[in-house]
Design an enzyme around this catalytic site. Structure first.
Site, PDB file in Angstrom:
ATOM      1  N   TYR A 146      27.674  24.962  45.683  1.00  0.00           N
ATOM      2  CA  TYR A 146      28.466  24.281  44.664  1.00  0.00           C
ATOM      3  C   TYR A 146      29.027  25.230  43.620  1.00  0.00           C
ATOM      4  CZ  TYR A 146      27.318  19.498  46.007  1.00  0.00           C
ATOM      5  OH  TYR A 146      27.219  18.305  46.655  1.00  0.00           O
ATOM      6  N   LYS A 195      16.951  25.982  55.741  1.00  0.00           N
ATOM      7  CA  LYS A 195      17.491  26.341  57.061  1.00  0.00           C
ATOM      8  C   LYS A 195      17.144  27.813  57.289  1.00  0.00           C
ATOM      9  CE  LYS A 195      19.879  25.371  60.803  1.00  0.00           C
ATOM     10  NZ  LYS A 195      19.411  24.406  61.822  1.00  0.00           N
ATOM     11  N   ASP A 227      17.847  20.077  59.432  1.00  0.00           N
ATOM     12  CA  ASP A 227      18.296  19.177  60.506  1.00  0.00           C
ATOM     13  C   ASP A 227      17.148  18.281  60.960  1.00  0.00           C
ATOM     14  OD1 ASP A 227      17.137  21.530  61.424  1.00  0.00           O
ATOM     15  OD2 ASP A 227      18.453  21.759  63.159  1.00  0.00           O
ATOM     16  N   ASP A 251      22.125  17.025  48.321  1.00  0.00           N
ATOM     17  CA  ASP A 251      23.235  16.074  48.222  1.00  0.00           C
ATOM     18  C   ASP A 251      23.259  15.188  49.461  1.00  0.00           C
ATOM     19  OD1 ASP A 251      25.679  14.925  47.253  1.00  0.00           O
ATOM     20  OD2 ASP A 251      26.764  16.182  48.684  1.00  0.00           O
ATOM     21  N   ASP A 255      21.678  10.992  49.939  1.00  0.00           N
ATOM     22  CA  ASP A 255      22.466   9.844  50.405  1.00  0.00           C
ATOM     23  C   ASP A 255      21.783   9.184  51.598  1.00  0.00           C
ATOM     24  OD1 ASP A 255      24.470  10.277  48.508  1.00  0.00           O
ATOM     25  OD2 ASP A 255      26.074   9.866  49.944  1.00  0.00           O
TER      26      ASP A 255
END
Ligand code: IPM
Ligand code: MG
Length: 367
Positions: A146, A195, A227, A251, A255
């Protein structure tokens, strides 16, 4: 006690849902003898329309001068709104990112909790839901992709865009500590998500999280690849207590976590820095398609106001009262349209209310 609350109503459903949260705060103030003074602060599309900027220096100063900021939502329809024809750093979302960075709001807490009464709204199978789940996503909010350097350029006649993902050990350490601190007050388990099989930033993340974990022998922890985490959230959400992760992964996963609870309209969030200050906002967006219709669910914003009382003002009893009132109103059968049961027979046993109706019911319960 007297508190100064900055209010960013914002765009879309923002003003409607913030109005309900203020109603609830006023009810709390009256019952417990506090004074909340509000100051409207412009941010997002409404600020662009008024000033040409998504967030002005005056707005940042006003936020900084407040004890905490309550926010609705910002932004509009990215396909149709003229705000999205502006350069990226002039669009509504740029205001929010600038506010997060200016106030050093590095710790973003997003609770995802399944209310017994809303099991119907949960898209997962009953055997997966079991007796429900209750997790806290701790998302790093001022680093990573970001805020890394980015550019779009012509490389030998080929348009090429670059974003960079940088974390230093201090940024990782401070968010990891927050994650373990919160876990200590909950079920004492941290799942750190990264990751590390691909990214250097994730390998450093793992190393620092392990160091921090050493100071919390009473809290268990594990590492999980992002993942796999995305998969585990729908396969077995009950396994999670605190999910600790970097900005972009947080983020996306927040959701996902919100949808497994049934409705994003239920989820609150807090963005905190090293002080008592915080920015409190629902996890959902500005929902321009339903703006002004009086049907948006105000509960996420109301619960965000409860988080504000708890984390910025240390008013735990008052925060408990709001959370309890929300639960009671759900138990009483009141539902906004987003959390109405799908099956016709079940709809008969609940009462549909609009944004204001839901706020009123919660205020009545607090009284
Ligand atoms: C969120 C939102 C923001 C983010 C957008 C509006 C910039 O999606 O708070 O999750 O990506 O952080
Ligand atoms: Mg998001």
């Amino acid at each position: 006690m007297a508190y100064k609350i900055g209010v960013i109503s914002g765009d879309g459903i923002g003003p409607e849902i913030v109005a309900e949260a203020r109603k609830v705060l006023d009810t709390v103030a009256e019952r417990y003898g506090h004074t909340f003074a509000y100051e409207e602060i412009l941010m997002g599309g409404c600020s662009i329309d008024a000033t040409g900027e998504p967030l002005t220096d005056e707005a940042i100063a006003a936020a900084r001068a407040s004890d905490a900021v309550l926010m609705g939502s910002i932004g509009g329809n990215t396909a149709t709104s003229p705000w999205y024809r502006l350069p990226p750093d002039k669009r509504p979302e740029a205001g929010l990112l600038k506010l997060r960075k200016s106030l050093n709001l590095f710790a973003n807490l997003r609770p995802a909790y399944l209310y017994e009464e809303l099991k119907e709204a949960c898209p997962l199978r009953a055997d997966i839901i079991g007796d429900g789940f209750d997790m806290m996503i701790m998302r790093e909010l001022t680093g990573g992709l970001y805020f890394g350097e980015r550019r779009t350029e012509d490389v030998d006649g080929v348009l090429t865009a670059t974003d960079t993902l940088t974390y230093n050990e201090n940024e990782i350490r401070r968010i990891a500590k927050r994650g373990f601190d919160i876990a200590r007050k909950r079920r004492k388990k941290v799942t750190s998500v990264d990751k590390a099989n691909v990214l250097d930033s994730s390998r450093l993340w793992r190393k620092i999280v392990e160091e921090v974990a050493g100071d919390y022998p009473d809290v268990s922890y594990e590492h999980m690849l992002v993942d796999n985490c995305a998969m585990q959230l729908v396969k077995d959400p009950r396994q999670f207590d605190v999910i600790l992760t970097e900005n972009m992964f947080g983020d996306i996963l927040s959701d996902e976590a919100s949808m497994v609870t049934g409705s994003i309209g239920m989820l609150s969030s807090a963005s905190l820095n090293d002080t008592k200050f915080g920015l409190y906002e629902p996890s959902g967006g500005s929902a321009p398609d339903i703006a002004g219709k009086g049907i948006a669910n105000p509960i996420a914003t109301i619960l965000s106001a409860a988080m504000m009382l708890r984390y910025s003002f240390d008013l735990d009893a008052e925060a408990d009262a709001i959370e309890l009132a929300v639960r009671q109103v759900l138990r009483d059968g009141y539902r906004t349209v987003d959390i109405m049961p799908q099956e016709e027979e079940k709809r008969a046993s609940v009462k549909q209310v609009g944004t204001g109706g839901m706020g009123d019911r919660i205020c009545e319960r607090i009284k």
